[in-house]
Design a protein around this motif. Structure first.
Motif, PDB file in Angstrom:
ATOM      1  N   ARG A  44      38.587  28.437 -47.907  1.00 61.68           N
ATOM      2  CA  ARG A  44      37.744  29.433 -48.583  1.00 61.68           C
ATOM      3  C   ARG A  44      38.395  29.948 -49.865  1.00 61.68           C
ATOM      4  N   LEU A  45      39.710  29.852 -49.945  1.00 64.27           N
ATOM      5  CA  LEU A  45      40.403  30.354 -51.131  1.00 64.27           C
ATOM      6  C   LEU A  45      40.187  29.451 -52.350  1.00 64.27           C
ATOM      7  N   SER A  46      39.722  28.246 -52.141  1.00 64.77           N
ATOM      8  CA  SER A  46      39.470  27.375 -53.298  1.00 64.77           C
ATOM      9  C   SER A  46      38.419  28.000 -54.216  1.00 64.77           C
ATOM     10  N   ASN A  47      37.412  28.649 -53.636  1.00 63.40           N
ATOM     11  CA  ASN A  47      36.404  29.322 -54.465  1.00 63.40           C
ATOM     12  C   ASN A  47      36.986  30.537 -55.176  1.00 63.40           C
ATOM     13  N   LYS A  77      34.251  38.680 -54.870  1.00 62.12           N
ATOM     14  CA  LYS A  77      33.065  37.854 -55.107  1.00 62.12           C
ATOM     15  C   LYS A  77      32.819  36.894 -53.941  1.00 62.12           C
ATOM     16  N   GLU A  78      33.885  36.459 -53.286  1.00 64.72           N
ATOM     17  CA  GLU A  78      33.774  35.553 -52.140  1.00 64.72           C
ATOM     18  C   GLU A  78      33.754  36.303 -50.805  1.00 64.72           C
ATOM     19  N   ASN A  79      33.678  37.635 -50.868  1.00 65.29           N
ATOM     20  CA  ASN A  79      33.702  38.476 -49.662  1.00 65.29           C
ATOM     21  C   ASN A  79      34.944  38.212 -48.809  1.00 65.29           C
ATOM     22  N   LEU A  80      36.059  38.041 -49.490  1.00 69.59           N
ATOM     23  CA  LEU A  80      37.335  37.819 -48.825  1.00 69.59           C
ATOM     24  C   LEU A  80      38.311  38.907 -49.257  1.00 69.59           C
ATOM     25  N   SER A  81      39.353  39.073 -48.459  1.00 71.27           N
ATOM     26  CA  SER A  81      40.376  40.065 -48.753  1.00 71.27           C
ATOM     27  C   SER A  81      41.734  39.387 -48.800  1.00 71.27           C
ATOM     28  N   PRO A  82      42.504  39.599 -49.863  1.00 73.86           N
ATOM     29  CA  PRO A  82      43.844  39.000 -49.875  1.00 73.86           C
ATOM     30  C   PRO A  82      44.713  39.541 -48.747  1.00 73.86           C
ATOM     31  N   GLU A  83      44.482  40.772 -48.335  1.00 76.72           N
ATOM     32  CA  GLU A  83      45.257  41.368 -47.245  1.00 76.72           C
ATOM     33  C   GLU A  83      45.001  40.642 -45.914  1.00 76.72           C
ATOM     34  N   PHE A  84      43.787  40.132 -45.735  1.00 79.33           N
ATOM     35  CA  PHE A  84      43.463  39.379 -44.516  1.00 79.33           C
ATOM     36  C   PHE A  84      44.424  38.208 -44.358  1.00 79.33           C
ATOM     37  N   TYR A  85      44.718  37.547 -45.459  1.00 80.84           N
ATOM     38  CA  TYR A  85      45.618  36.402 -45.424  1.00 80.84           C
ATOM     39  C   TYR A  85      47.089  36.827 -45.487  1.00 80.84           C
ATOM     40  N   ALA A  86      47.397  37.783 -46.316  1.00 76.32           N
ATOM     41  CA  ALA A  86      48.795  38.109 -46.609  1.00 76.32           C
ATOM     42  C   ALA A  86      49.431  39.067 -45.614  1.00 76.32           C
ATOM     43  N   ASN A  87      48.666  39.967 -45.034  1.00 79.66           N
ATOM     44  CA  ASN A  87      49.280  41.084 -44.326  1.00 79.66           C
ATOM     45  C   ASN A  87      49.036  41.165 -42.827  1.00 79.66           C
TER      46      ASN A  87
END
Length: 145
Positions: A44-47, A77-87
């Motif tokens: 999903r991070l590719s977008n 914009k992709e309804n994602l959170s960097p914290e979801f992946y990083a933290n």
């Protein structure tokens, strides 16, 4: 760690390292957080990357070109959170994006190593004692020396 925690740790180190024998260098905390998100990310991070690129993110390792707000907007914009992946802490039974890659080292070994790390236990160097990691399934390297 969160950006705030990274900043606190960096400040602590700067204020408490008092010897010239140790030099301290670090990444910008925002850059570190993005690196953590991408290191643990999935397809999903590719977008997110494409959106950030279209909004002018390039040469981001050069601080004068780094546009953290553009990266956050791309995640949003992709309804994602960097914290979801990083933290977040992951459960051992979670399927990870790289689980399909066979490096020889088993997930069972990695789980055991994580549990040892949480208990502040060390594992001997492979040259001292085999840890049964699974890498011996391939030819070459320390396992076959």
């Amino acid at each position: 760690d969160s950006i705030e925690t990274i900043l606190e740790k960096q400040k602590y180190l700067r204020e408490n390292i008092r010897t010239k024998k140790i030099s301290l260098s670090w990444h910008d905390s925002q850059t570190s957080m993005l690196e953590a998100a991408f290191a643990r990310g999935d397809r999903r991070l590719s977008n997110v990357i494409e959106h950030a690129w279209k909004s002018g993110c390039k040469f981001d390792s050069w601080s004068e070109y780094f546009k953290f707000d553009n990266w956050l907007a791309a995640f949003e914009k992709e309804n994602l959170s960097p914290e979801f992946y990083a933290n977040r802490k992951r459960d051992f039974d979670e399927v990870l994006p790289w689980d399909h890659i066979d490096t020889g080292v088993t997930k069972k070994f990695l789980i055991r190593e994580a549990q040892r790390a949480y208990s502040s236990e060390s594992t001997k160097n492979c040259r001292q004692a085999c840890s049964s990691c699974g890498a011996a399934s391939f030819t070459g390297g320390i396992c076959n020396e």
